[in-house]
Design a protein around this motif. Sequence first.
Motif, PDB file in Angstrom:
ATOM      1  N   UNK A   1      42.668  40.851  50.748  1.00 47.44           N
ATOM      2  CA  UNK A   1      44.110  40.705  50.822  1.00 47.44           C
ATOM      3  C   UNK A   1      44.556  39.274  51.081  1.00 47.44           C
TER       4      UNK A   1
ATOM      5  N   UNK B   1      44.506  37.481  47.873  1.00 43.64           N
ATOM      6  CA  UNK B   1      45.624  37.933  47.024  1.00 43.64           C
ATOM      7  C   UNK B   1      46.932  37.273  47.453  1.00 43.64           C
ATOM      8  N   UNK B   2      47.086  37.072  48.770  1.00 44.58           N
ATOM      9  CA  UNK B   2      48.300  36.413  49.253  1.00 44.58           C
ATOM     10  C   UNK B   2      48.348  34.961  48.755  1.00 44.58           C
TER      11      UNK B   2
ATOM     12  N   UNK C   1      42.902  42.262  35.893  1.00 41.31           N
ATOM     13  CA  UNK C   1      44.205  42.580  36.457  1.00 41.31           C
ATOM     14  C   UNK C   1      45.132  41.383  36.375  1.00 41.31           C
TER      15      UNK C   1
ATOM     16  N   UNK D   1      49.499  43.032  40.023  1.00 39.55           N
ATOM     17  CA  UNK D   1      48.875  44.341  40.227  1.00 39.55           C
ATOM     18  C   UNK D   1      48.038  44.359  41.500  1.00 39.55           C
ATOM     19  N   UNK D   2      47.534  43.193  41.864  1.00 36.66           N
ATOM     20  CA  UNK D   2      46.666  43.111  43.046  1.00 36.66           C
ATOM     21  C   UNK D   2      47.464  43.018  44.344  1.00 36.66           C
ATOM     22  N   UNK D   3      48.691  42.518  44.244  1.00 35.78           N
ATOM     23  CA  UNK D   3      49.542  42.438  45.438  1.00 35.78           C
ATOM     24  C   UNK D   3      50.943  42.929  45.085  1.00 35.78           C
ATOM     25  N   UNK D   4      51.083  44.209  44.840  1.00 39.86           N
ATOM     26  CA  UNK D   4      52.390  44.746  44.468  1.00 39.86           C
ATOM     27  C   UNK D   4      53.369  44.693  45.649  1.00 39.86           C
ATOM     28  N   UNK D   5      54.665  44.679  45.342  1.00 37.79           N
ATOM     29  CA  UNK D   5      55.709  44.695  46.385  1.00 37.79           C
ATOM     30  C   UNK D   5      55.517  43.528  47.335  1.00 37.79           C
ATOM     31  N   UNK D   6      55.356  42.310  46.809  1.00 36.51           N
ATOM     32  CA  UNK D   6      54.870  41.230  47.658  1.00 36.51           C
ATOM     33  C   UNK D   6      55.919  40.533  48.509  1.00 36.51           C
TER      34      UNK D   6
END
Lengths: 139, 139, 139, 139
Positions: free
Chosen positions: C90, C93-94, C118, C122-127
Amino acid sequence: MTPEEKQLFDLAKDHLKDAYAPYSHFHVAAALVTDQGEIFTGVNIENSSFGLTNCAERTAMFGWVNSGRPGKIKTLLIIGNTDRPISPCGACRQVMSELMARDAKVILPDSQGDFAEYMVEQLLPYQFTEKDIEDGANK
Amino acid sequence: MTPEEKQLFDLAKDHLKDAYAPYSHFHVAAALVTDQGEIFTGVNIENSSFGLTNCAERTAMFGWVNSGRPGKIKTLLIIGNTDRPISPCGACRQVMSELMARDAKVILPDSQGDFAEYMVEQLLPYQFTEKDIEDGANK
Amino acid sequence: MTPEEKQLFDLAKDHLKDAYAPYSHFHVAAALVTDQGEIFTGVNIENSSFGLTNCAERTAMFGWVNSGRPGKIKTLLIIGNTDRPISPCGACRQVMSELMARDAKVILPDSQGDFAEYMVEQLLPYQFTEKDIEDGANK
Amino acid sequence: MTPEEKQLFDLAKDHLKDAYAPYSHFHVAAALVTDQGEIFTGVNIENSSFGLTNCAERTAMFGWVNSGRPGKIKTLLIIGNTDRPISPCGACRQVMSELMARDAKVILPDSQGDFAEYMVEQLLPYQFTEKDIEDGANK
């Protein structure tokens, strides 16, 4: 140790069992007391992505902040599941320097209760401070 | 929200004042409840060296670990001093994936109590896990 | 994979030997290419205080920033010393969401070159984004 | 400064422009040289989630690891967009203690080139080491 510091030692030693350390099996516990006598404890909390690991010292200090920062942190004690004393990592020293006074006490006991004792400013000498940020941001 | 979730919302909203955010002035609070009904709260805690900052979600989860991990985390709610809902950063999602079940609930309300709701696995899809470490370490 | 992506795969696979992973023995390597064809690589870099560990993906992205952020990151490929594909944590991803476009490509190959693919979003949806900070700070 | 250190100073000062610091506007640059004369530079790299920020010192050291750790780091120089010298945060000192020798040199110049100079062990005295982990893990 003073009776209050002995209480921190006993709490931390008993708290070692609560560490979440499935990757290193290295358990660390911390306990701090404020100048008003309030006590907060901490354990290390690991993560499969090692960089998200949180140390025991920070868990304890974060608990204090989360309670509204009552009083001032007077003494922070740290112990590991080791015979020898352990010493806080640089990241924890940085958080100490943010949240504790420069002359606050850090106690590092071994498993028998013998201990070394430092002030925060001894653990992070020549420290980076908020003023450095302001100096840069104002340019 | 259920009455229990409404309680988390009220606790978190009131807790925003306890954030330690002297650098961003961005206050975040979190509250979680376990399947046994125990509640833990958190605030964000910044540092002059930004990389040592801890988010509200992690403060709350670390408080739960520090209490001996009672029960399982059922629901985690996050709120900021913003009108719109805020969403957990990737680091917090990683810690959620370590400490919460994949179907545990994450609630993201706005200041009025309207909210979005996700499962942990929706927030960190295709996640990195402990098994990846073991697979590598055994080689 | 395209020929360019195959080049990233070969570079990353060869780079696994450079990982600094004395604590987990879990080696990870990454390679990225910009829309101008510049390539940057990364390995994971551990620390005895686990929380100071840096992942391979971040080492690669930080290398790109350190070179003056030439072009835009088009594709980031990640591989471990594992048979199966691994997935970014995570925290990485950030950092991707900060430094890469939402539709930039992330390729996760296994040791044989089979792969999943990806987009960052897709890896950090709703970011969580910069706008959330500004919204809070303006209050 | 020696001519080699003056070269680090010039490189770092020029590199300040490459910092990615949209949140603090506090730019930091670092430059290190190995005992074989290889040079690596770094800048700070911020993130909207502050905890994912990487400091300039670490960017430089990570670049060295990523190149296969050629030689040994002899000298690390750090400079900010400030008049006064700045000092490395505790997290960077921890990474120094992992990757640099205890007697490696750290140079902290001000904008005019006046400077303070320390050994790594002076910046992180009484340090936490790998041996502490092994001691705990063997129990």
